[in-house]
Design an enzyme around this catalytic site. Structure first.
Site, PDB file in Angstrom:
ATOM      1  N   THR A 151      52.497  38.828  25.414  1.00  0.00           N
ATOM      2  CA  THR A 151      53.539  38.151  26.191  1.00  0.00           C
ATOM      3  C   THR A 151      53.518  36.715  25.696  1.00  0.00           C
ATOM      4  O   THR A 151      52.459  36.167  25.418  1.00  0.00           O
ATOM      5  CB  THR A 151      53.185  38.169  27.682  1.00  0.00           C
ATOM      6  N   ARG A 179      60.234  49.514  34.985  1.00  0.00           N
ATOM      7  CA  ARG A 179      59.154  48.686  35.533  1.00  0.00           C
ATOM      8  C   ARG A 179      59.422  47.209  35.216  1.00  0.00           C
ATOM      9  O   ARG A 179      59.790  46.850  34.114  1.00  0.00           O
ATOM     10  CB  ARG A 179      57.827  49.128  34.923  1.00  0.00           C
ATOM     11  N   ASP A 182      55.459  40.604  36.022  1.00  0.00           N
ATOM     12  CA  ASP A 182      55.462  39.261  36.613  1.00  0.00           C
ATOM     13  C   ASP A 182      56.364  38.285  35.868  1.00  0.00           C
ATOM     14  O   ASP A 182      56.844  37.294  36.447  1.00  0.00           O
ATOM     15  CB  ASP A 182      54.040  38.691  36.565  1.00  0.00           C
ATOM     16  N   THR A 201      50.027  35.060  31.607  1.00  0.00           N
ATOM     17  CA  THR A 201      50.097  36.373  30.979  1.00  0.00           C
ATOM     18  C   THR A 201      48.973  37.231  31.537  1.00  0.00           C
ATOM     19  O   THR A 201      48.031  36.717  32.122  1.00  0.00           O
ATOM     20  CB  THR A 201      49.992  36.229  29.436  1.00  0.00           C
ATOM     21  N   GLY A 202      49.093  38.537  31.365  1.00  0.00           N
ATOM     22  CA  GLY A 202      48.058  39.427  31.874  1.00  0.00           C
ATOM     23  C   GLY A 202      48.686  40.602  32.602  1.00  0.00           C
ATOM     24  O   GLY A 202      49.886  40.853  32.469  1.00  0.00           O
ATOM     25  N   GLY A 204      50.705  42.422  34.850  1.00  0.00           N
ATOM     26  CA  GLY A 204      51.793  41.935  35.686  1.00  0.00           C
ATOM     27  C   GLY A 204      51.634  42.238  37.162  1.00  0.00           C
ATOM     28  O   GLY A 204      51.892  41.394  38.031  1.00  0.00           O
TER      29      GLY A 204
HETATM   30  N1  ASP Z   1      52.397  40.059  32.129  1.00  0.00           N
HETATM   31  C1  ASP Z   1      53.070  40.999  31.271  1.00  0.00           C
HETATM   32  C2  ASP Z   1      53.596  42.131  32.078  1.00  0.00           C
HETATM   33  O1  ASP Z   1      52.866  42.647  32.905  1.00  0.00           O
HETATM   34  C3  ASP Z   1      52.199  41.551  30.195  1.00  0.00           C
HETATM   35  C4  ASP Z   1      51.399  40.539  29.415  1.00  0.00           C
HETATM   36  O2  ASP Z   1      51.288  39.416  29.821  1.00  0.00           O
HETATM   37  O3  ASP Z   1      50.879  40.890  28.345  1.00  0.00           O
HETATM   38  O4  ASP Z   1      54.700  42.554  31.853  1.00  0.00           O
END
Ligand code: ASP
Length: 278
Positions: A151, A179, A182, A201-202, A204
């Site tokens: 992300t 889906r 975040d 990021t992370g 979601g």
């Molecule tokens: N936060 C992003 C999501 O869940 C994924 C990511 O940050 O890698 O869509």
């Protein structure tokens, strides 16, 4: 990490805008466009695919006057962040799915297929894992992934002291169609106000549960140093939940993450740890 140079290049593109006296929103937009166009990143070209093989992307942008624009589950556009920026010019904040695509077309964004051969390969591997039941417990619940695979986000403060935060993503692995994570949600994936800008990021779903960007922002607004606010945000999570945070406040920029995360800044906060590109 392979994407380090991509993060640095995008950072320098954004910085050049600011150094020329441009507004934070242009710096963030240009940096994110560069990241979306880098096929190694999970945003724009190269986005991860849903379990049905489609690329549905999310993006958002917000400025310190609380203006914002976002798109979710948008398909067949090259730069979701540019569409999000157009949404800012409407009375709304978030457009989703086919109507977001229709809006993009009306605004002149041509049809573009962001799916790469690499993304198809990863998708096939995911399907194979699903078929074999070879999934970690989190994936059985369709809600997580192994590492932070791209992300993209950017935060900026311009020469007039104005802030902007942005984010763009193809989502995560093992995603159901429709889906939304975040990244396009204010307060979760990004937040921006007079005290600074935050982009995260992370996983979601975990970020949504704790409204992470607003949590970090509120600490900054309460007078915490930017680095301390990021660290506090990270401490909300167990180490098993991948999280990365970038922020810029009046004392400079900071990051906190529990996985490797490529990031670049020209403005470390006074309290920042080593200014690192992981
Ligand atoms: N936060 C992003 C999501 O869940 C994924 C990511 O940050 O890698 O869509």
């Amino acid at each position: 990490m392979a994407v380090v140079d991509g993060a640095e290049e995008a950072g320098r593109i954004g910085l050049a805008v600011l150094q020329a006296g441009g507004p934070a929103i242009d710096g963030v937009t240009d940096a994110i466009v560069a990241l979306e166009d880098d096929p190694r990143m999970n945003a724009g070209t190269g986005s991860r695919l849903r379990i049905d093989g489609r690329a549905q992307m999310d993006a958002s942008i917000m400025t310190d006057d609380l203006e914002a624009g976002a798109v979710a589950a948008i398909e067949y556009v090259k730069n979701p962040i540019l569409v999000a920026r157009k949404v800012m010019e409407t009375p709304h904040i978030l457009l989703v799915g086919p109507d977001a695509v229709r809006f993009a077309r009306r605004m002149g964004f041509r049809r573009y297929d962001p799916v790469t051969a690499e993304a198809i390969q990863r998708w096939k591997e995911s399907l194979e894992k699903i078929r074999k039941g070879d999934l970690p417990p989190y994936a059985r619940k369709w809600m997580a992934f192994k590492d932070l695979v791209g992300t993209v986000g950017a935060v900026a403060r311009d020469s007039e002291g104005r802030f902007c935060a942005g984010s763009s993503t193809g989502g995560t692995a093992f995603m159901m169609p429709g889906r939304v994570g975040d990244s396009p949600i204010l307060g979760a994936g990004i937040y921006c106000g007079p005290a600074g800008a935050v982009s995260v990021t992370g996983t979601g779903e975990e970020i949504l549960r704790r409204v992470l960007s607003k949590f970090v922002y509120d600490r900054m607004a309460g007078g915490r140093r930017t680095q301390a606010a990021c660290d506090e945000g990270l401490r909300l999570y167990k180490r098993t939940v991948p999280i990365g945070i970038i922020a810029v406040g009046r004392d400079g920029a900071a990051e906190a993450c529990n996985r490797s995360m490529a990031w670049w800044t020209n403005a470390p906060a006074k309290s920042a740890r080593r200014n690192r590109i992981a």
